[in-house]
Design a protein around this motif. Structure first.
Motif, PDB file in Angstrom:
ATOM      1  N   ARG A 103      44.951  39.107  51.460  1.00  0.00           N
ATOM      2  CA  ARG A 103      44.223  39.747  50.376  1.00  0.00           C
ATOM      3  C   ARG A 103      45.001  40.963  49.859  1.00  0.00           C
ATOM      4  N   CYS A 105      45.840  43.949  47.345  1.00  0.00           N
ATOM      5  CA  CYS A 105      45.113  44.810  46.406  1.00  0.00           C
ATOM      6  C   CYS A 105      46.123  45.731  45.754  1.00  0.00           C
ATOM      7  N   ASP A 243      37.135  41.407  56.489  1.00  0.00           N
ATOM      8  CA  ASP A 243      36.191  41.174  55.392  1.00  0.00           C
ATOM      9  C   ASP A 243      35.749  42.507  54.800  1.00  0.00           C
ATOM     10  N   SER A 246      38.605  44.626  53.206  1.00  0.00           N
ATOM     11  CA  SER A 246      39.167  44.093  51.956  1.00  0.00           C
ATOM     12  C   SER A 246      38.283  44.389  50.743  1.00  0.00           C
ATOM     13  N   ASP A 247      36.966  44.448  50.915  1.00  0.00           N
ATOM     14  CA  ASP A 247      36.130  44.847  49.773  1.00  0.00           C
ATOM     15  C   ASP A 247      36.378  46.312  49.420  1.00  0.00           C
ATOM     16  N   ALA A 250      39.658  46.574  47.696  1.00  0.00           N
ATOM     17  CA  ALA A 250      39.565  46.065  46.325  1.00  0.00           C
ATOM     18  C   ALA A 250      38.975  47.135  45.414  1.00  0.00           C
ATOM     19  N   GLU A 251      37.966  47.816  45.874  1.00  0.00           N
ATOM     20  CA  GLU A 251      37.310  48.838  45.048  1.00  0.00           C
ATOM     21  C   GLU A 251      38.253  50.012  44.785  1.00  0.00           C
ATOM     22  N   LEU A 256      36.173  44.941  42.655  1.00  0.00           N
ATOM     23  CA  LEU A 256      36.084  43.639  43.306  1.00  0.00           C
ATOM     24  C   LEU A 256      36.518  42.507  42.365  1.00  0.00           C
ATOM     25  N   SER A 261      42.599  36.262  46.776  1.00  0.00           N
ATOM     26  CA  SER A 261      42.938  36.027  48.177  1.00  0.00           C
ATOM     27  C   SER A 261      43.511  34.632  48.354  1.00  0.00           C
ATOM     28  N   VAL A 275      38.260  37.422  45.802  1.00  0.00           N
ATOM     29  CA  VAL A 275      37.531  38.025  46.925  1.00  0.00           C
ATOM     30  C   VAL A 275      36.033  38.115  46.614  1.00  0.00           C
ATOM     31  N   HIS A 276      35.694  38.228  45.334  1.00  0.00           N
ATOM     32  CA  HIS A 276      34.280  38.404  44.978  1.00  0.00           C
ATOM     33  C   HIS A 276      33.478  37.123  45.173  1.00  0.00           C
TER      34      HIS A 276
END
Ligand code: NAD
Ligand code: IPM
Ligand code: MN
Length: 355
Positions: A103, A105, A243, A246-247, A250-251, A256, A261, A275-276
């Motif tokens: 993932r 970013c 998990d 990674s959120d 992303a932010e 998101l 990914s 990812v969303h």
């Protein structure tokens, strides 16, 4: 010719995959790359229609007859507990043994980050273990629905599983010139599982002494990720911590809606998905950001060895931000389809200049 199964899934999955598919077809045509795309009807509609989430034969076919899968999102409020999403998404990750959940970013422009202190160039690459941890479904309920009820959800870690994801993170850092790998765990409390991760991290890390390496507890790490995100490069974590991290990553890098990914078992199969999730709150409104899904096309092209084509897709995405041609979640006013079209036109212009 690589065969790609396209699974739009539910909610905004259908909308963002439509744009990602257009970009993939466009790049393939312009660069004379052969891909065979086939649509698969898996998701809530099919489950509600005939009660089937995904069959063993479909798992077998996706594994053996295809080289990769492009997936939108799964999850629908009409399906209580989202059983179909678990069967299909976790089923694919587990049954195809897609042990790397990669993932990346990347912050495309400083003002996209909610962090006032964010640096211009921010790139975080997360290697999330994708086949074990708290996700195996091992556990159960004892004395259910009584006052003595006991619920167990086991945290499964094997040396093989831990070692292969840590090695994948170091190999990536090594081959892409990244300077640091950070292990994220909770080994101060989870002594057995955490201890295994720490030992294997030191063992594998000893083969890559030119790469900086550190291990951090997840609570302190997420705090620090907000405070000084530029310190992090490649991050490796268990399924659940990966998990969550990674959120957040992303932010920190714009939202998101922008994060792609790749779920990979090198040499076997790969599944690309933003990812969303299916975002039922905005599904059908044309407001979904397609960039996470379009960046999945970049990861897919890279996976098949077309690094330049992948860079062009990423370049077109970056250009759309520079030009303010974005969806409302990142401050723009374009629809999902308009962003897709803008990116296609930008790619056309780039091909016209560079051939
Ligand atoms: P979500 O990612 O769907 O949405 C979280 C928030 O972000 C929502 O406000 C949504 O509108 C917004 N958002 C998400 N993607 C966006 C995009 N591309 N553009 C603009 N805004 C976007 O997470 P959720 O609401 O927790 O989950 C909804 C459903 O999706 C659930 O059923 C969940 O289980 C499922 N889900 C599926 C996947 C997957 O298939 N890989 C991943 C995460 C969640
Ligand atoms: C993700 C999602 C999934 C996960 C859910 C929908 C099962 O959150 O892909 O990050 O937890 O892996
Ligand atoms: Mn998630």
């Amino acid at each position: 010719m690589p065969r790609i199964a396209v699974i739009p899934g539910d909610g905004i999955g259908l909308e963002v995959v439509r744009e990602a598919r257009r970009v993939l077809e466009h790049v393939a045509q312009a660069e004379k790359l052969d891909f065979e795309l086939k649509d698969w009807d898996l998701g809530a509609d099919r489950f509600l229609r005939d009660g089937i989430t995904i069959t063993d034969e479909e798992f077998r076919s996706l594994d053996e007859d295809y080289d990769a899968i492009l997936l939108g999102a799964l999850g629908d409020p009409r399906v209580p507990g989202n059983q179909h999403a678990k069967d299909i998404l976790l089923g694919l990750r587990f049954k195809l043994d897609l042990y790397i959940n990669f993932r990346p970013c990347v912050l495309l422009s400083p003002e996209l980050s909610p962090l006032a202190s964010s640096e211009g160039a921010l790139r975080l690459e997360i290697f999330r273990e994708n086949t074990e941890g708290e996700y195996t479904g091992m556990g159960g309920i004892f004395k259910g629905d009584t006052r003595d009820e006991i619920a167990l959800e086991e945290n499964v870690a094997t040396r093989k599983g831990v070692e292969r994801i840590i090695r994948a993170a170091f190999e990536y850092a090594d081959s892409r010139g990244r300077g640091r790998v950070t292990l994220v765990d909770k080994s101060n409390v989870m002594r057995y599982v955490g201890g295994l991760w720490r030992r294997v991290f030191s063992e594998v890390g000893a083969e890559y002494t030119h790469i900086e390496q550190d291990a951090m507890y997840v609570d302190a790490m997420v705090m620090d990720l907000v405070r000084r995100p530029g310190r992090y490069e490649v991050i490796v974590a268990s399924n659940l911590f990966g998990d969550i991290v990674s959120d957040l990553a992303a932010e920190v890098t714009g939202g998101l809606g922008l994060a792609p990914s790749a779920n990979i078992h090198p040499g076997r199969n790969a599944l690309f998905e933003p990812v969303h999730g299916s975002a039922p709150d905005i599904a059908g409104t044309g407001r979904a950001n397609p960039v996470g899904a379009i960046r999945c096309v970049g990861l897919l092209l890279d996976h098949f060895g077309h690094r330049e084509a992948a860079d062009r897709v990423e370049g077109a995405v970056a250009a759309s931000f520079q030009a303010g041609q974005t969806t409302p979640d990142v401050g723009g006013s374009l629809s999902t389809e308009e962003v897709g079209t803008w990116i296609l036109q930008h790619l056309d212009a780039a091909y016209a200049v560079h051939g």
